[in-house]
Write a protein that holds these residues in place. Structure first.
Motif, mmCIF file in Angstrom:
data_model
loop_
_atom_site.group_PDB
_atom_site.id
_atom_site.type_symbol
_atom_site.label_atom_id
_atom_site.label_comp_id
_atom_site.label_asym_id
_atom_site.label_seq_id
_atom_site.Cartn_x
_atom_site.Cartn_y
_atom_site.Cartn_z
ATOM 1 N N PRO A 94 0.824 -1.217 0.000
ATOM 2 C CA PRO A 94 0.000 0.000 0.000
ATOM 3 C C PRO A 94 0.859 1.267 0.000
ATOM 4 O O PRO A 94 1.886 1.317 0.655
ATOM 5 C CB PRO A 94 -0.776 -0.096 1.315
ATOM 6 N N ARG A 95 0.411 2.263 -0.748
ATOM 7 C CA ARG A 95 1.076 3.558 -0.795
ATOM 8 C C ARG A 95 0.022 4.654 -0.585
ATOM 9 O O ARG A 95 -1.167 4.380 -0.575
ATOM 10 C CB ARG A 95 1.774 3.764 -2.140
ATOM 11 N N SER A 96 0.482 5.899 -0.447
ATOM 12 C CA SER A 96 -0.423 7.013 -0.172
ATOM 13 C C SER A 96 -1.504 7.131 -1.255
ATOM 14 O O SER A 96 -1.277 6.743 -2.402
ATOM 15 C CB SER A 96 0.376 8.317 -0.105
ATOM 16 N N THR A 156 9.710 -1.824 -7.590
ATOM 17 C CA THR A 156 10.593 -2.189 -6.486
ATOM 18 C C THR A 156 11.412 -0.955 -6.120
ATOM 19 O O THR A 156 11.886 -0.238 -7.002
ATOM 20 C CB THR A 156 11.559 -3.324 -6.896
ATOM 21 N N ASP A 157 11.554 -0.714 -4.814
ATOM 22 C CA ASP A 157 12.407 0.377 -4.343
ATOM 23 C C ASP A 157 13.780 -0.185 -3.999
ATOM 24 O O ASP A 157 13.893 -1.096 -3.178
ATOM 25 C CB ASP A 157 11.803 1.037 -3.105
ATOM 26 N N VAL A 158 14.799 0.371 -4.625
ATOM 27 C CA VAL A 158 16.173 -0.060 -4.363
ATOM 28 C C VAL A 158 16.842 1.067 -3.584
ATOM 29 O O VAL A 158 17.098 2.141 -4.121
ATOM 30 C CB VAL A 158 16.936 -0.338 -5.673
ATOM 31 N N PRO A 161 16.392 8.880 -0.455
ATOM 32 C CA PRO A 161 16.899 8.587 -1.798
ATOM 33 C C PRO A 161 16.825 7.112 -2.129
ATOM 34 O O PRO A 161 17.200 6.270 -1.309
ATOM 35 C CB PRO A 161 18.354 9.061 -1.756
ATOM 36 N N HIS A 162 16.294 6.788 -3.296
ATOM 37 C CA HIS A 162 16.256 5.404 -3.769
ATOM 38 C C HIS A 162 15.897 5.388 -5.243
ATOM 39 O O HIS A 162 15.413 6.382 -5.782
ATOM 40 C CB HIS A 162 15.254 4.563 -2.962
ATOM 41 N N LEU A 163 16.164 4.260 -5.884
ATOM 42 C CA LEU A 163 15.657 4.044 -7.237
ATOM 43 C C LEU A 163 14.315 3.334 -7.118
ATOM 44 O O LEU A 163 14.224 2.261 -6.518
ATOM 45 C CB LEU A 163 16.612 3.165 -8.049
ATOM 46 N N HIS A 164 13.278 3.944 -7.679
ATOM 47 C CA HIS A 164 12.009 3.234 -7.867
ATOM 48 C C HIS A 164 12.029 2.739 -9.307
ATOM 49 O O HIS A 164 12.168 3.532 -10.233
ATOM 50 C CB HIS A 164 10.826 4.170 -7.617
ATOM 51 N N ILE A 165 11.923 1.429 -9.485
ATOM 52 C CA ILE A 165 11.991 0.882 -10.838
ATOM 53 C C ILE A 165 10.728 0.089 -11.151
ATOM 54 O O ILE A 165 10.200 -0.633 -10.294
ATOM 55 C CB ILE A 165 13.254 0.011 -11.031
ATOM 56 N N ARG A 202 -1.216 1.276 -4.993
ATOM 57 C CA ARG A 202 -0.408 0.092 -4.675
ATOM 58 C C ARG A 202 0.933 0.246 -5.361
ATOM 59 O O ARG A 202 1.007 0.780 -6.470
ATOM 60 C CB ARG A 202 -1.097 -1.175 -5.185
ATOM 61 N N HIS A 203 1.970 -0.223 -4.702
ATOM 62 C CA HIS A 203 3.309 -0.064 -5.258
ATOM 63 C C HIS A 203 3.447 -0.861 -6.544
ATOM 64 O O HIS A 203 3.174 -2.048 -6.578
ATOM 65 C CB HIS A 203 4.348 -0.527 -4.228
ATOM 66 N N GLN A 204 3.885 -0.189 -7.584
ATOM 67 C CA GLN A 204 3.925 -0.777 -8.930
ATOM 68 C C GLN A 204 5.319 -1.226 -9.323
ATOM 69 O O GLN A 204 5.564 -1.535 -10.495
ATOM 70 C CB GLN A 204 3.480 0.279 -9.954
HETATM 71 ZN ZN LIG Z 1 8.721 2.914 -5.193
#
Ligand SMILES: [Zn+2]
Length: 239
Positions: free
Chosen positions: A110-112, A120-122, A196-200, A116-118
């Motif tokens: 779940p996200r704001s 992966t967060d690296v 900070p992160h990569l959302h891919i 829904r998170h689509q």
């Molecule tokens: Zn993300």
């Protein structure tokens, strides 16, 4: 050790939302279970090490843990990738220069705003290089309120990749990159401020029908050299 120790493998834990597409391979489940057991043992070892006169029990746990770790490392990662990916990438680079595993299966968490998170967060430090996973063309470079500074790439396999929350761009639209070449750097732009992160996101069919990138990343991560490979000439010439 009855499986109630919390695990960081959120989406693999029983009861967590899980896409049926990702459960089809035995080797994937085997790997997830091994990882969970190793993690539980690490937890138990940590707790036990704080108690006096626990040397014997600690030794036994450590042996058990090392055996599981060996089993985990012996799993055929190429086969794992082939079994779990709906597509084949001959040469794949992990997209972030990092040495410690910086991601979990956070697909559809779940996200704001009820989203829904689509992807992966690296997790990575600000300014860390981001690289093309495979030979790619840059389709779009842009800025949006959620994704911040972002790049759309299409790989030679036809896969559509979306990188978000970047700091700097190293590419412009129309650029072609070899696997491992620089796309830009990690940032916290968009709605990632302070984290900070990569959302891919990925769509193996080249559209916007997003698929869980976790297993691709996992396979790429397992196949990486221990040192990040910096590509500054024509790489992989034997391919
Ligand atoms: Zn993300």
């Amino acid at each position: 050790m009855d499986g109630e120790v919390p695990t960081r493998l959120g989406s693999i834990a029983p009861g967590a939302p899980f896409s049926p597409d990702n459960t089809r391979s035995d080797v994937v489940l085997q790997r997830a279970q091994l990882m969970r057991h190793v993690e539980q043992l690490d937890h138990a070892i940590l707790e036990l090490s704080m108690e006096p006169s626990s040397a014997l029990a600690l030794g036994a746990l450590s042996t058990q843990r090392d055996l599981l770790q060996d089993e985990l490392e012996a799993l055929p990662l190429k086969q794992l990738a082939a079994a779990t990916l709906p597509f084949n990438i001959d040469v794949g680079m992990f997209p972030v220069d990092t040495l410690r595993k910086p991601f979990i299966n956070d697909w559809r968490q779940p996200r704001s705003g009820g989203r829904r998170h689509q992807g992966t967060d690296v997790l990575a430090h600000w300014g860390v290089p981001l690289r093309a996973i495979e030979d790619s063309t840059i389709d779009r470079v842009g800025v949006s309120s959620l994704g911040g500074r972002s790049v759309h790439l299409t790989g030679a396999s036809g896969t559509h990749y979306y990188y978000a929350h970047m700091d700097e761009f190293a590419v412009v639209e129309g650029d072609t990159l070899l696997a491992g070449e620089l796309v830009g750097t990690v940032g916290d732009s968009g709605n990632a401020r302070g984290a900070p992160h990569l959302h891919i996101q990925i769509d193996p069919n080249g559209g916007s029908d997003w698929t869980n990138p976790y297993f691709l990343l996992n396979a790429l991560y397992g196949e990486r050299e221990t040192e990040p490979q910096i590509v500054d000439g024509p790489p992989n010439s034997g391919r």
